[in-house]
Design a protein around this motif. Structure first.
Motif, PDB file in Angstrom:
ATOM      1  N   SER A   1       0.961   4.160  -2.802  1.00 44.99           N
ATOM      2  CA  SER A   1       0.746   5.566  -2.458  1.00 44.99           C
ATOM      3  C   SER A   1       1.871   6.458  -2.993  1.00 44.99           C
ATOM      4  O   SER A   1       1.614   7.559  -3.479  1.00 44.99           O
ATOM      5  N   HIS A   2       3.113   5.981  -2.903  1.00 44.83           N
ATOM      6  CA  HIS A   2       4.220   6.797  -3.428  1.00 44.83           C
ATOM      7  C   HIS A   2       4.009   7.100  -4.903  1.00 44.83           C
ATOM      8  O   HIS A   2       4.354   8.173  -5.387  1.00 44.83           O
ATOM      9  N   ILE A   3       3.448   6.138  -5.614  1.00 46.59           N
ATOM     10  CA  ILE A   3       3.201   6.360  -7.042  1.00 46.59           C
ATOM     11  C   ILE A   3       1.981   7.276  -7.228  1.00 46.59           C
ATOM     12  O   ILE A   3       2.020   8.239  -7.995  1.00 46.59           O
TER      13      ILE A   3
ATOM     14  N   GLY B   1      -2.463   3.212   7.247  1.00 45.24           N
ATOM     15  CA  GLY B   1      -3.100   4.536   7.275  1.00 45.24           C
ATOM     16  C   GLY B   1      -3.304   5.074   5.860  1.00 45.24           C
ATOM     17  O   GLY B   1      -4.356   5.633   5.529  1.00 45.24           O
ATOM     18  N   LEU B   2      -2.303   4.866   5.012  1.00 42.27           N
ATOM     19  CA  LEU B   2      -2.407   5.353   3.623  1.00 42.27           C
ATOM     20  C   LEU B   2      -3.528   4.648   2.870  1.00 42.27           C
ATOM     21  O   LEU B   2      -4.257   5.268   2.088  1.00 42.27           O
ATOM     22  N   ALA B   3      -3.683   3.336   3.106  1.00 40.74           N
ATOM     23  CA  ALA B   3      -4.738   2.584   2.415  1.00 40.74           C
ATOM     24  C   ALA B   3      -6.118   3.135   2.787  1.00 40.74           C
ATOM     25  O   ALA B   3      -7.007   3.251   1.939  1.00 40.74           O
TER      26      ALA B   3
ATOM     27  N   SER C   1       0.836  -1.199   0.000  1.00 37.00           N
ATOM     28  CA  SER C   1       0.000   0.000   0.000  1.00 37.00           C
ATOM     29  C   SER C   1       0.876   1.258   0.000  1.00 37.00           C
ATOM     30  O   SER C   1       0.570   2.250  -0.678  1.00 37.00           O
ATOM     31  N   ASP C   2       1.979   1.201   0.737  1.00 33.29           N
ATOM     32  CA  ASP C   2       2.904   2.349   0.772  1.00 33.29           C
ATOM     33  C   ASP C   2       3.498   2.592  -0.622  1.00 33.29           C
ATOM     34  O   ASP C   2       3.549   3.734  -1.097  1.00 33.29           O
ATOM     35  N   ILE C   3       3.904   1.510  -1.280  1.00 32.38           N
ATOM     36  CA  ILE C   3       4.470   1.666  -2.633  1.00 32.38           C
ATOM     37  C   ILE C   3       3.418   2.291  -3.556  1.00 32.38           C
ATOM     38  O   ILE C   3       3.692   3.231  -4.312  1.00 32.38           O
TER      39      ILE C   3
ATOM     40  N   THR D   1       0.630   1.451  11.595  1.00 30.72           N
ATOM     41  CA  THR D   1       1.550   1.164  10.488  1.00 30.72           C
ATOM     42  C   THR D   1       1.233   2.095   9.318  1.00 30.72           C
ATOM     43  O   THR D   1       0.092   2.183   8.863  1.00 30.72           O
ATOM     44  N   HIS D   2       2.294   2.770   8.857  1.00 30.47           N
ATOM     45  CA  HIS D   2       2.188   3.818   7.830  1.00 30.47           C
ATOM     46  C   HIS D   2       1.352   3.390   6.617  1.00 30.47           C
ATOM     47  O   HIS D   2       0.411   4.076   6.212  1.00 30.47           O
ATOM     48  N   GLY D   3       1.667   2.236   6.050  1.00 33.42           N
ATOM     49  CA  GLY D   3       0.976   1.785   4.832  1.00 33.42           C
ATOM     50  C   GLY D   3      -0.510   1.523   5.055  1.00 33.42           C
ATOM     51  O   GLY D   3      -1.326   1.681   4.144  1.00 33.42           O
TER      52      GLY D   3
ATOM     53  N   CYS E   1      -1.545  12.586   0.753  1.00 34.58           N
ATOM     54  CA  CYS E   1      -1.924  11.545   1.721  1.00 34.58           C
ATOM     55  C   CYS E   1      -0.832  11.332   2.770  1.00 34.58           C
ATOM     56  O   CYS E   1      -1.134  11.033   3.928  1.00 34.58           O
ATOM     57  N   HIS E   2       0.430  11.491   2.384  1.00 37.54           N
ATOM     58  CA  HIS E   2       1.499  11.259   3.355  1.00 37.54           C
ATOM     59  C   HIS E   2       1.452  12.238   4.537  1.00 37.54           C
ATOM     60  O   HIS E   2       1.529  11.804   5.685  1.00 37.54           O
ATOM     61  N   PRO E   3       1.322  13.541   4.286  1.00 41.07           N
ATOM     62  CA  PRO E   3       1.216  14.441   5.450  1.00 41.07           C
ATOM     63  C   PRO E   3       0.003  14.111   6.326  1.00 41.07           C
ATOM     64  O   PRO E   3       0.097  14.177   7.558  1.00 41.07           O
TER      65      PRO E   3
HETATM   66 ZN    ZN Z   1       5.029   6.174   2.365  1.00 44.20          ZN
END
Ligand code: ZN
Ligand code: NZQ
Length: 392
Positions: free
Chosen positions: A200-202, A287-289, A196-198, A283-285, A269-271
């Motif tokens: 989000s970075h994209i 939260g992003l999901a 999910s983190d990957i 876990t960061h990923g 989304c990261h901030p």
């Molecule tokens: Zn990230």
């Protein structure tokens, strides 16, 4: 129209199974006194610790260790590591672990070279300049953050409830060992969060308008399709080399500066997520999901719908003949299904233990008490709305 750019990502990458014997020779280039940093013990359980120590001893190097670096790494670990570097006159740092270990090591490397508190590098009111840092070599064990190939590092300060990331070329690793086998022991949950983190970075870069380049968009779509294809495989078959290798190399390229070169992009989304991790240590990923599909829904309008159409058609294969708004809605739903059904992540904030208690302060901090200049500029009120959308 893409803007002019300079492309310079000087990290030497050893990718694959058979490279660990190069570790000693790479470390020796920077000196003989090595501080190895790692997390809560996964590298010992998977047998990597013993292999690494063997290589270091065989190369005749002196070894010190800092263990216990937390997920969502704390400034306390950075302070401890910087102090050890000074006490033992360390020449080179060796980070063995996921993004948390590598991030902490990056600020240890900078902290070792100054007399002030390393938090001053991150504190938004200070942001002390990074003039020097010890060299970093890393062995990555989790595909997610891209820290192995980028200039960023994110640190939490439990006293101030801040989680702050900063970029600086000084803290870029010199050498990264990327062996997909070292991720075989990553749990299905961490594999899902990392994937999910990957994604989000994209997505943070893809969903920007005005300075698109067909070549980069196509590259990003390919990377997203790679994650969508291989994350579920890696969860079901943890030792599937092809799946782990695809995720690992995508994690690095999603954030190493290639897809952002020439773009005036800003992340959204990261901030917003970093505040969730800062206040609730999630876990960061994950939260992003939870945030990403709501953010996409919130930002959608007639002026930017073309980007959602491009995403829906090229990444999820949605019928391009459908009306644009319908494609956009479908694309957001398909992304949500990927996170919550395919990867099995919980889909709301209450399910990860978050309620409205700190929404106000988290929203204000996420926009740094102003406006986030992302895909759609977000003020505190907008972030509050997006957080609320995540309640159910
Ligand atoms: Zn990230
Ligand atoms: O601590 P150990 O025992 O190593 O266990 C870790 C940890 O519990 C475990 N793990 C790692 N590799 C493993 C493994 N378990 C079994 N087998 C392995 N091979 O997984 C857990 C999570 O590890 P962590 O390093 O925290 O995960 P990740 O790589 O996702 O890093 C997350 C941190 O990076 C930051 C995040 O905010 C978060 O603090 N980010 C860093 C970025 C950067 N440097 O560019 C960008 C990202 O957007 C992100 O903000």
């Amino acid at each position: 129209m893409i803007n002019d750019f300079i492309y310079n990502i000087p990290v030497k990458v050893y990718f694959g199974k058979g490279h660990l014997h190069h570790l000693g020779e790479e470390l020796k280039k920077y000196g003989t006194r090595v501080l190895m940093t790692y997390g809560g013990g996964s590298i010992k359980r998977m047998g990597l610790y013993d292999k690494v120590v063997r290589e270091i001893k065989a190369a005749g190097l002196e070894l010190w260790e800092l263990d216990g670096i937390e997920p969502n790494p704390r400034i306390g670990s950075v302070r401890k590591g910087a102090q050890m570097c000074k006490e033992h006159n360390i020449d080179v740092l060796l980070a063995v672990g996921g993004g948390s270990t590598i991030d902490a090591t990056k600020w240890i490397a900078a902290g070792a070279c100054v007399d002030f508190d390393p938090w001053d590098f991150l504190d938004l009111s200070k942001q002390a300049p990074v003039k020097k840092a010890l060299p970093i070599v890393d062995i990555l064990t989790l595909s997610a953050t891209g820290s192995e190939m980028d200039t960023a590092a994110v640190i939490s300060n439990p006293e101030t409830r801040d989680k702050i990331g900063r970029l600086d070329p000084m803290i870029l690793p010199k050498v990264s060992f990327l062996n997909p086998e070292n991720t075989y022991t990553v749990s299905p949950y961490q594999t899902a969060c990392g994937s999910s983190d990957i994604m989000s970075h994209i997505l943070e870069v893809y969903f920007n308008t005005g300075d698109d380049l067909y070549m980069l968009d196509t590259f990003m779509e390919g990377m997203m399709k790679t994650v969508i294809k291989y994350a579920p495989v890696a969860m079901k078959e943890p030792d599937n080399y092809e799946a782990r290798a695809n995720l690992m190399w995508t994690s690095s390229w999603a954030i190493n500066g290639f897809v952002t070169a020439g773009k005036k992009h800003a992340w959204s989304c990261h901030p917003m997520e970093h505040e969730l991790s800062a206040y609730y240590d999630i876990t960061h990923g994950h939260g992003l999901a939870i945030l990403t599909p709501r953010w996409m829904k919130y930002c959608l309008d007639e002026t930017n719908v073309y980007k959602y159409v491009q995403f829906g058609v090229n990444v999820f294969g949605i019928d391009p003949k459908l009306p644009p708004m319908e494609i956009a809605d479908k694309a957001i739903d398909m992304l949500a299904d990927f996170f919550f059904k395919t990867l099995g992540l919980k889909s709301t904030l209450p399910e990860v233990g978050i309620d409205e208690t700190y929404f106000d302060i988290m929203a204000a901090k996420s926009v740094n008490y102003g406006t986030l200049p992302g895909f759609k500029p977000l003020r505190k009120e907008d972030v509050l709305e997006i957080y609320k959308m995540c309640l159910k």
